[in-house]
Design a protein around this motif. Sequence first.
Motif, PDB file in Angstrom:
ATOM      1  N   LEU A 193       0.857  -1.187   0.000  1.00  0.00           N
ATOM      2  CA  LEU A 193       0.000   0.000   0.000  1.00  0.00           C
ATOM      3  C   LEU A 193       0.886   1.228   0.000  1.00  0.00           C
ATOM      4  N   GLU A 194       0.458   2.250  -0.759  1.00  0.00           N
ATOM      5  CA  GLU A 194       1.187   3.510  -0.692  1.00  0.00           C
ATOM      6  C   GLU A 194       0.193   4.653  -0.596  1.00  0.00           C
ATOM      7  N   VAL A 195       0.317   5.436   0.450  1.00  0.00           N
ATOM      8  CA  VAL A 195      -0.561   6.587   0.637  1.00  0.00           C
ATOM      9  C   VAL A 195       0.297   7.830   0.509  1.00  0.00           C
ATOM     10  N   ARG A 196      -0.090   8.718  -0.425  1.00  0.00           N
ATOM     11  CA  ARG A 196       0.714   9.924  -0.645  1.00  0.00           C
ATOM     12  C   ARG A 196       0.414  10.956   0.438  1.00  0.00           C
ATOM     13  N   GLU A 197       1.355  11.859   0.581  1.00  0.00           N
ATOM     14  CA  GLU A 197       1.195  12.901   1.581  1.00  0.00           C
ATOM     15  C   GLU A 197      -0.001  13.783   1.230  1.00  0.00           C
ATOM     16  N   GLY A 198      -0.850  14.065   2.213  1.00  0.00           N
ATOM     17  CA  GLY A 198      -2.001  14.941   2.008  1.00  0.00           C
ATOM     18  C   GLY A 198      -3.171  14.268   1.321  1.00  0.00           C
ATOM     19  N   GLU A 199      -3.027  12.984   1.088  1.00  0.00           N
ATOM     20  CA  GLU A 199      -4.074  12.267   0.372  1.00  0.00           C
ATOM     21  C   GLU A 199      -5.087  11.680   1.359  1.00  0.00           C
ATOM     22  N   SER A 200      -6.289  11.413   0.844  1.00  0.00           N
ATOM     23  CA  SER A 200      -7.254  10.687   1.652  1.00  0.00           C
ATOM     24  C   SER A 200      -7.469   9.344   0.983  1.00  0.00           C
ATOM     25  N   TYR A 201      -7.090   8.285   1.684  1.00  0.00           N
ATOM     26  CA  TYR A 201      -7.067   6.968   1.074  1.00  0.00           C
ATOM     27  C   TYR A 201      -8.052   6.063   1.786  1.00  0.00           C
ATOM     28  N   GLY A 202      -8.818   5.311   1.011  1.00  0.00           N
ATOM     29  CA  GLY A 202      -9.842   4.470   1.618  1.00  0.00           C
ATOM     30  C   GLY A 202      -9.502   2.999   1.557  1.00  0.00           C
ATOM     31  N   LEU A 203      -9.943   2.255   2.559  1.00  0.00           N
ATOM     32  CA  LEU A 203      -9.821   0.799   2.539  1.00  0.00           C
ATOM     33  C   LEU A 203     -11.242   0.238   2.637  1.00  0.00           C
ATOM     34  N   VAL A 204     -11.629  -0.554   1.661  1.00  0.00           N
ATOM     35  CA  VAL A 204     -12.982  -1.123   1.673  1.00  0.00           C
ATOM     36  C   VAL A 204     -12.899  -2.634   1.670  1.00  0.00           C
ATOM     37  N   GLY A 205     -13.962  -3.247   2.131  1.00  0.00           N
ATOM     38  CA  GLY A 205     -14.015  -4.696   2.126  1.00  0.00           C
ATOM     39  C   GLY A 205     -15.028  -5.152   3.143  1.00  0.00           C
ATOM     40  N   GLU A 206     -15.354  -6.440   3.074  1.00  0.00           N
ATOM     41  CA  GLU A 206     -16.353  -6.949   4.021  1.00  0.00           C
ATOM     42  C   GLU A 206     -15.716  -7.141   5.394  1.00  0.00           C
ATOM     43  N   SER A 207     -16.542  -7.493   6.377  1.00  0.00           N
ATOM     44  CA  SER A 207     -16.036  -7.754   7.722  1.00  0.00           C
ATOM     45  C   SER A 207     -15.024  -8.877   7.660  1.00  0.00           C
ATOM     46  N   GLY A 208     -13.922  -8.719   8.380  1.00  0.00           N
ATOM     47  CA  GLY A 208     -12.922  -9.770   8.412  1.00  0.00           C
ATOM     48  C   GLY A 208     -11.973  -9.758   7.234  1.00  0.00           C
ATOM     49  N   SER A 209     -12.036  -8.706   6.415  1.00  0.00           N
ATOM     50  CA  SER A 209     -11.147  -8.691   5.247  1.00  0.00           C
ATOM     51  C   SER A 209      -9.757  -8.175   5.611  1.00  0.00           C
ATOM     52  N   GLY A 210      -9.591  -7.675   6.838  1.00  0.00           N
ATOM     53  CA  GLY A 210      -8.262  -7.251   7.274  1.00  0.00           C
ATOM     54  C   GLY A 210      -8.018  -5.762   7.211  1.00  0.00           C
ATOM     55  N   LYS A 211      -9.062  -4.978   6.916  1.00  0.00           N
ATOM     56  CA  LYS A 211      -8.832  -3.536   6.789  1.00  0.00           C
ATOM     57  C   LYS A 211      -8.470  -2.897   8.139  1.00  0.00           C
ATOM     58  N   SER A 212      -9.206  -3.262   9.186  1.00  0.00           N
ATOM     59  CA  SER A 212      -8.880  -2.684  10.494  1.00  0.00           C
ATOM     60  C   SER A 212      -7.535  -3.195  10.990  1.00  0.00           C
ATOM     61  N   THR A 213      -7.243  -4.464  10.687  1.00  0.00           N
ATOM     62  CA  THR A 213      -5.968  -5.036  11.097  1.00  0.00           C
ATOM     63  C   THR A 213      -4.804  -4.260  10.484  1.00  0.00           C
ATOM     64  N   LEU A 214      -5.004  -3.796   9.251  1.00  0.00           N
ATOM     65  CA  LEU A 214      -3.965  -3.022   8.578  1.00  0.00           C
ATOM     66  C   LEU A 214      -3.666  -1.745   9.382  1.00  0.00           C
ATOM     67  N   LEU A 215      -4.727  -1.065   9.800  1.00  0.00           N
ATOM     68  CA  LEU A 215      -4.533   0.152  10.607  1.00  0.00           C
ATOM     69  C   LEU A 215      -3.825  -0.184  11.909  1.00  0.00           C
ATOM     70  N   ARG A 216      -4.286  -1.266  12.546  1.00  0.00           N
ATOM     71  CA  ARG A 216      -3.717  -1.626  13.837  1.00  0.00           C
ATOM     72  C   ARG A 216      -2.247  -2.044  13.701  1.00  0.00           C
ATOM     73  N   ALA A 217      -1.920  -2.649  12.565  1.00  0.00           N
ATOM     74  CA  ALA A 217      -0.523  -3.025  12.347  1.00  0.00           C
ATOM     75  C   ALA A 217       0.346  -1.774  12.238  1.00  0.00           C
ATOM     76  N   ILE A 218      -0.179  -0.745  11.597  1.00  0.00           N
ATOM     77  CA  ILE A 218       0.594   0.488  11.462  1.00  0.00           C
ATOM     78  C   ILE A 218       0.859   1.098  12.839  1.00  0.00           C
ATOM     79  N   THR A 219      -0.182   1.090  13.702  1.00  0.00           N
ATOM     80  CA  THR A 219      -0.015   1.714  15.018  1.00  0.00           C
ATOM     81  C   THR A 219       0.741   0.829  15.992  1.00  0.00           C
ATOM     82  N   GLY A 220       0.975  -0.425  15.608  1.00  0.00           N
ATOM     83  CA  GLY A 220       1.698  -1.309  16.515  1.00  0.00           C
ATOM     84  C   GLY A 220       0.791  -2.106  17.426  1.00  0.00           C
ATOM     85  N   LEU A 221      -0.518  -2.045  17.195  1.00  0.00           N
ATOM     86  CA  LEU A 221      -1.443  -2.801  18.042  1.00  0.00           C
ATOM     87  C   LEU A 221      -1.630  -4.236  17.557  1.00  0.00           C
TER      88      LEU A 221
END
Lengths: 308, 248
Positions: B25-53
Amino acid sequence: MTASDAGSLSRREWLLSDRPASRLQARLGRAYVAWRRFSANRLALVGMLIIIALLVVAAFADVLAPYSPTVGDLKNARLLPPGAAHWFGTDDLGRDIYSRIVYGARWTLYVVVLVAVIAAPIGLLVGTVAGYAGGWTDAILMRITDIFLAFPKLVLALAFVAALGPGIENAVLAIAITSWPPYARIARAETLTVRNSDYIKAVQLMGASPFRIVLRHIMPLCISSLIIRVTLDMAGIILTAAGLGFLGLGAQPPLPEWGAMIASGRRFILDQWWVAAAPGAAILIVSLGFNLLGDGLRDALDPRSGDQ
Amino acid sequence: MTAAIAIDGLEVVFDRFRALKGVNLEVREGESYGLVGESGSGKSTLLRAITGLAPVASGAITVNGKALGKTRDKAFYRDVQMVFQDPYGSLHPRQTVDRLLQEPLAIHGISDGEKRIERALDEVGLGKGFRFRYAHQLSGGQRQRVAIARALILEPSILLLDEPTSALDASVQAEVLNLLEEVRRRRKLTFLMVSHDLAIITHMCERLMVMQDGEAVETLTASQLIGHRVSEDYTRNLLRASEGFVRV
């Protein structure tokens, strides 16, 4: 809301305000809600009155006691039944039992407060650290707790007092050492329910250290269940202290400790029943008071009831 | 332009369960980037991985040009903040709004606390009257505003949004989304936003990634999604599902 507005509101409305204007108001409002819930329970108020009475008696023992608690009149006043001169009678050394009970309130309070002050923080610390850290830390701390829990409280306290030597300070220490494990268990259980919540995660995401999270975010959530449990345990602590006193391992003569008084009255229990009955009744009433207070606190503070 | 967030071959494993299977994944500076998918597709996990959770098994995460290791330092949290999905669970039940907002300032040793708290509350549209309330004295929308204020008070450059409006009702959703839009424009923030609501994603984000089963399905721009110019069947199904019930 302006200052003049606030002035015209009644104190009650100010406390129950939905939009507190200061830190103090928010805190007082919260305390007031808890107090209202507590005072709705009549029995809890009775319990609180008993404990307040105990405090007053302990504080003003010098004024309230007509005789010395340790020096008796061996010649004229041995084993007198309750009467106008000696309300609760006298014991085998001619000491006024009423005066001894009044001074004994101090020792009861001394034991209860010291045990609570030593045991509750140890339990809280062990429990929250174990619950929050998990893994090996949790396993080690909880196995130590289990070892302490595996012994009956009085037997373990007896062993400690036997090792440390008899005396009221050592009795306090022994009771404290044996009474922290249940607090650690409660604190750990409470910690486990909140450690994975989003609000703790949010604090982690601010870069807070584990130490800070445990101390400032998790402990406040465990404290109310701990206060409830400690208050309910007070009766048990008094009884254990009395038990140790009774066995001669707690307070030493001539200290007017209630348990030791019962022990000395045991010899005349059939002929001079008041010598043992008066301190027994005192223990009963104070234990009951702490239990009623604890029950009331549970209703007022328990985070699981209401929207707190 | 550098990437605000760059993720390369990210794997997250919970007890043998692979929640993310090599996501890039690459998110540019100042960009608004969306993650879509059904429940359990790993979108929230991706955020949590970034924060270290969430536990990262392998792969690299780079934030503002800095590679992240196993642990995150304080400086990281001043750059990246997160808003949680459930405003009823993300505010400490025993703390006033004031205490909640003070905590990040205390942790980072920031001195102009008073001013910052007032500014943060103003920014999210909550007046002074809310400062000393407890979470239970706030509505869902107000709680989420407090959560946003808390995330913004450290002045991060990247905001991770984990379905920030899915627990709110429709009218409040719009308010909170507008607030987020406004904040982003004013502060030139980078957003990485998770949602299962395609309408919200097309409204808020310029680009998006569709995820399924811990893998990226495809990367689209918002206009491609609106025009239904998608190449994967899964995305087409998702689009059809999002149109809702059709009266026969």
